[in-house]
Design a protein around this motif. Structure first.
Motif, mmCIF file in Angstrom:
data_model
loop_
_atom_site.group_PDB
_atom_site.id
_atom_site.type_symbol
_atom_site.label_atom_id
_atom_site.label_comp_id
_atom_site.label_asym_id
_atom_site.label_seq_id
_atom_site.Cartn_x
_atom_site.Cartn_y
_atom_site.Cartn_z
ATOM 1 N N HIS A 1 -4.140 5.179 -5.210
ATOM 2 C CA HIS A 1 -2.893 4.942 -5.947
ATOM 3 C C HIS A 1 -3.147 4.948 -7.455
ATOM 4 O O HIS A 1 -2.391 5.572 -8.219
ATOM 5 C CB HIS A 1 -2.332 3.589 -5.489
ATOM 6 C CG HIS A 1 -0.995 3.256 -6.032
ATOM 7 N ND1 HIS A 1 -0.543 1.956 -6.098
ATOM 8 C CD2 HIS A 1 0.009 4.017 -6.540
ATOM 9 C CE1 HIS A 1 0.668 1.938 -6.612
ATOM 10 N NE2 HIS A 1 1.029 3.173 -6.881
ATOM 11 N N ILE A 2 -4.189 4.259 -7.882
ATOM 12 C CA ILE A 2 -4.504 4.194 -9.306
ATOM 13 C C ILE A 2 -4.861 5.574 -9.850
ATOM 14 O O ILE A 2 -4.335 6.007 -10.890
ATOM 15 C CB ILE A 2 -5.663 3.199 -9.560
ATOM 16 C CG1 ILE A 2 -5.189 1.765 -9.325
ATOM 17 C CG2 ILE A 2 -6.214 3.341 -10.981
ATOM 18 C CD1 ILE A 2 -6.315 0.750 -9.283
ATOM 19 N N VAL A 3 -5.753 6.258 -9.158
ATOM 20 C CA VAL A 3 -6.247 7.550 -9.643
ATOM 21 C C VAL A 3 -5.133 8.587 -9.706
ATOM 22 O O VAL A 3 -5.045 9.358 -10.682
ATOM 23 C CB VAL A 3 -7.405 8.036 -8.750
ATOM 24 C CG1 VAL A 3 -7.762 9.484 -9.060
ATOM 25 C CG2 VAL A 3 -8.625 7.142 -8.926
ATOM 26 N N PRO B 1 0.838 -1.199 0.000
ATOM 27 C CA PRO B 1 0.000 0.000 0.000
ATOM 28 C C PRO B 1 0.867 1.241 0.000
ATOM 29 O O PRO B 1 1.906 1.277 0.645
ATOM 30 C CB PRO B 1 -0.822 -0.123 1.290
ATOM 31 C CG PRO B 1 -0.011 -1.013 2.177
ATOM 32 C CD PRO B 1 0.738 -1.942 1.276
ATOM 33 N N GLY B 2 0.455 2.240 -0.752
ATOM 34 C CA GLY B 2 1.222 3.461 -0.886
ATOM 35 C C GLY B 2 1.152 3.985 -2.305
ATOM 36 O O GLY B 2 0.200 3.723 -3.038
ATOM 37 N N GLY B 3 2.168 4.741 -2.696
ATOM 38 C CA GLY B 3 2.241 5.237 -4.055
ATOM 39 C C GLY B 3 1.509 6.538 -4.312
ATOM 40 O O GLY B 3 1.565 7.067 -5.419
ATOM 41 N N ALA B 4 0.818 7.056 -3.332
ATOM 42 C CA ALA B 4 0.108 8.335 -3.415
ATOM 43 C C ALA B 4 -0.067 8.840 -1.984
ATOM 44 O O ALA B 4 -0.064 8.046 -1.036
ATOM 45 C CB ALA B 4 -1.241 8.172 -4.111
ATOM 46 N N PRO B 5 -0.221 10.156 -1.783
ATOM 47 C CA PRO B 5 -0.267 10.686 -0.414
ATOM 48 C C PRO B 5 -1.325 10.036 0.481
ATOM 49 O O PRO B 5 -1.032 9.647 1.618
ATOM 50 C CB PRO B 5 -0.541 12.177 -0.630
ATOM 51 C CG PRO B 5 0.065 12.480 -1.964
ATOM 52 C CD PRO B 5 -0.191 11.248 -2.793
ATOM 53 N N ARG C 1 -13.019 -5.165 -7.969
ATOM 54 C CA ARG C 1 -13.550 -4.590 -9.218
ATOM 55 C C ARG C 1 -13.863 -3.111 -9.048
ATOM 56 O O ARG C 1 -13.611 -2.304 -9.947
ATOM 57 C CB ARG C 1 -14.804 -5.353 -9.660
ATOM 58 C CG ARG C 1 -14.509 -6.641 -10.403
ATOM 59 C CD ARG C 1 -15.747 -7.169 -11.113
ATOM 60 N NE ARG C 1 -16.790 -7.547 -10.178
ATOM 61 C CZ ARG C 1 -16.905 -8.761 -9.645
ATOM 62 N NH1 ARG C 1 -16.022 -9.698 -9.935
ATOM 63 N NH2 ARG C 1 -17.895 -9.043 -8.806
ATOM 64 N N VAL C 2 -14.422 -2.749 -7.905
ATOM 65 C CA VAL C 2 -14.722 -1.336 -7.651
ATOM 66 C C VAL C 2 -13.430 -0.540 -7.499
ATOM 67 O O VAL C 2 -13.285 0.563 -8.046
ATOM 68 C CB VAL C 2 -15.598 -1.185 -6.396
ATOM 69 C CG1 VAL C 2 -15.802 0.282 -6.054
ATOM 70 C CG2 VAL C 2 -16.943 -1.882 -6.598
ATOM 71 N N ALA C 3 -12.473 -1.089 -6.760
ATOM 72 C CA ALA C 3 -11.238 -0.358 -6.458
ATOM 73 C C ALA C 3 -10.385 -0.122 -7.696
ATOM 74 O O ALA C 3 -9.843 0.971 -7.890
ATOM 75 C CB ALA C 3 -10.431 -1.113 -5.403
ATOM 76 N N VAL C 4 -10.246 -1.137 -8.554
ATOM 77 C CA VAL C 4 -9.323 -0.993 -9.689
ATOM 78 C C VAL C 4 -9.982 -0.354 -10.899
ATOM 79 O O VAL C 4 -9.307 0.224 -11.751
ATOM 80 C CB VAL C 4 -8.689 -2.342 -10.080
ATOM 81 C CG1 VAL C 4 -8.004 -2.994 -8.888
ATOM 82 C CG2 VAL C 4 -9.700 -3.287 -10.708
ATOM 83 N N ASP C 5 -11.310 -0.468 -11.016
ATOM 84 C CA ASP C 5 -12.055 0.189 -12.093
ATOM 85 C C ASP C 5 -11.435 -0.072 -13.462
ATOM 86 O O ASP C 5 -11.247 0.841 -14.277
ATOM 87 C CB ASP C 5 -12.143 1.691 -11.819
ATOM 88 C CG ASP C 5 -13.179 2.390 -12.703
ATOM 89 O OD1 ASP C 5 -14.107 1.709 -13.182
ATOM 90 O OD2 ASP C 5 -13.043 3.614 -12.905
#
Length: 211
Positions: free
Chosen positions: A78-80, A41-45, A122-126
């Motif tokens: 992280h994805i967004v 987990p991480g990769g964005a604030p 599925r919701v999280a990765v879109d």
């Protein structure tokens, strides 16, 4: 501009993911690619704030459902904020852990049903799913010994969950690879860093036509 490629590296504790991500990123840059190295987990604030909740503290700090939801919230952020913008500009993203870790840890490790994890994922990765997943595999005793030697500081919550938990993780990663052989490659992580790096580069080079 052509969309970039998304590569994830998975595996149990002490499998050598961090070392091999650095080597793979360097090899891709030598091939002229822009590379974004990141982790979960991480990769964005926002995701980094959630990381602290997950990897520190008592092993029983959260139950499996809470872990699933926290990891998934961090993943979406992280994805967004990091992964999708990089892919959109044509960069290659190399990520230490992604949704397969949730299936392995919260599913095979903690016993959550696959359908439950799939629904939340599925919701999280879109729709943002890896083009290639490399699963670094090593016996649990070797992995945990390596993890102990490197010293994880406060971020050792999962490492302290016991060998039986980690054996379930390893078998889970094997099952994930069997269920999706087109995307996943199982890599023997017991060799030297150079040997493992060579196996990884072969697994990456062939499907993407790199030299």
């Amino acid at each position: 501009m052509a969309r970039g490629r998304f590569i994830t590296i998975e595996g149990g504790e002490g499998a050598g993911k961090s070392t091999q991500i650095g080597r793979l990123a360097a090899a891709l840059r030598r091939n002229g690619q822009e590379v974004v190295e990141t982790r979960e987990p991480g990769g964005a604030p926002g995701a980094l704030e959630i990381r602290k909740l997950l990897v520190e503290g008592a092993t029983d700090r959260w139950d499996a459902v809470s872990e699933l939801l926290l990891h998934s919230a961090a993943r979406h952020d992280h994805i967004v904020r990091t992964i999708e913008p990089a892919l959109a500009r044509g960069a290659w993203v190399v990520c230490d852990r992604f949704a397969d870790s949730t299936m392995a840890y919260q599913g095979y490790g903690h016993g959550l049903p696959r359908d439950t994890i799939d629904s939340v994922t599925r919701v999280a990765v879109d729709g943002c799913w890896p083009d290639l997943t490399l699963i670094l595999d090593a016996p649990v005793d070797i992995g945990l010994q390596r993890a102990k030697q490197r010293g994880g500081g406060a971020e050792d919550r999962y490492e302290r969950m016991g060998s039986a938990f980690h054996e379930r993780l390893r078998q889970g990663f094997h099952e994930i690879a069997r269920r999706d052989p087109q995307r996943c490659r199982l890599i023997d992580a017991t060799g030297s860093p150079d040997t493992v790096a060579d196996a990884i580069w072969l697994a990456v080079r062939e499907p993407f036509g790199l030299t």
